[in-house]
Design a protein around this motif. Structure first.
Motif, PDB file in Angstrom:
ATOM      1  N   HIS A  18       0.836  -1.207   0.000  1.00  0.00           N
ATOM      2  CA  HIS A  18       0.000   0.000   0.000  1.00  0.00           C
ATOM      3  C   HIS A  18       0.869   1.254   0.000  1.00  0.00           C
ATOM      4  N   GLU A  21       2.321   1.830  -3.466  1.00  0.00           N
ATOM      5  CA  GLU A  21       1.320   2.383  -4.375  1.00  0.00           C
ATOM      6  C   GLU A  21       1.074   3.855  -4.065  1.00  0.00           C
ATOM      7  N   GLN A  22       1.037   4.174  -2.784  1.00  0.00           N
ATOM      8  CA  GLN A  22       0.800   5.553  -2.376  1.00  0.00           C
ATOM      9  C   GLN A  22       1.946   6.457  -2.855  1.00  0.00           C
ATOM     10  N   TRP A  85      -5.817   6.702  -8.681  1.00  0.00           N
ATOM     11  CA  TRP A  85      -4.524   7.363  -8.440  1.00  0.00           C
ATOM     12  C   TRP A  85      -4.718   8.579  -7.540  1.00  0.00           C
ATOM     13  N   GLN A  87      -7.050   9.097  -5.352  1.00  0.00           N
ATOM     14  CA  GLN A  87      -7.347   8.627  -3.992  1.00  0.00           C
ATOM     15  C   GLN A  87      -6.062   8.184  -3.295  1.00  0.00           C
ATOM     16  N   ARG A  88      -5.250   7.376  -3.988  1.00  0.00           N
ATOM     17  CA  ARG A  88      -4.004   6.880  -3.394  1.00  0.00           C
ATOM     18  C   ARG A  88      -3.040   8.016  -3.060  1.00  0.00           C
TER      19      ARG A  88
END
Length: 97
Positions: A18, A21-22, A85, A87-88
């Motif tokens: 996570h 990805e962030q 994207w 949101q992340r």
């Protein structure tokens, strides 16, 4: 409360995935102009090109150009992927453009 080693490994792996990805999303979004970020936030809220245009006082054609640029820069093929994207990257936290 202690977790079993297998559970701990899974939790840590998920957390690291996570975070990766962030970071990737934050970097990708940082390459957008301020106006492109505005467009991304609004399309992530489900607004149509016409609605975005009215909100930002832009023509629909200009909004389409911006949306295309956003999709291209984020290397995604549709608005849903772009919204993920956003949101992340944390763009949607309290967003009110």
């Amino acid at each position: 409360m202690a977790l079993a080693p297998r559970v701990t490994a899974t939790v840590i792996s998920g957390y690291l995935h996570h975070r990766g990805e962030q970071r990737a999303a934050t970097h990708a979004v940082s390459l957008l102009s301020a106006r492109e970020r505005d467009i991304l936030v609004l399309l992530s809220q489900g607004l149509s090109n016409a609605d975005i245009g009215r909100r930002l006082h832009l023509s629909v054609g200009t909004v389409k150009d911006y949306v295309s640029a956003v999709l291209s820069k984020l290397d995604v093929s549709n608005r849903v992927q772009a919204a993920l994207w956003a949101q992340r990257a944390g763009l949607l936290d309290g967003a009110r453009t």
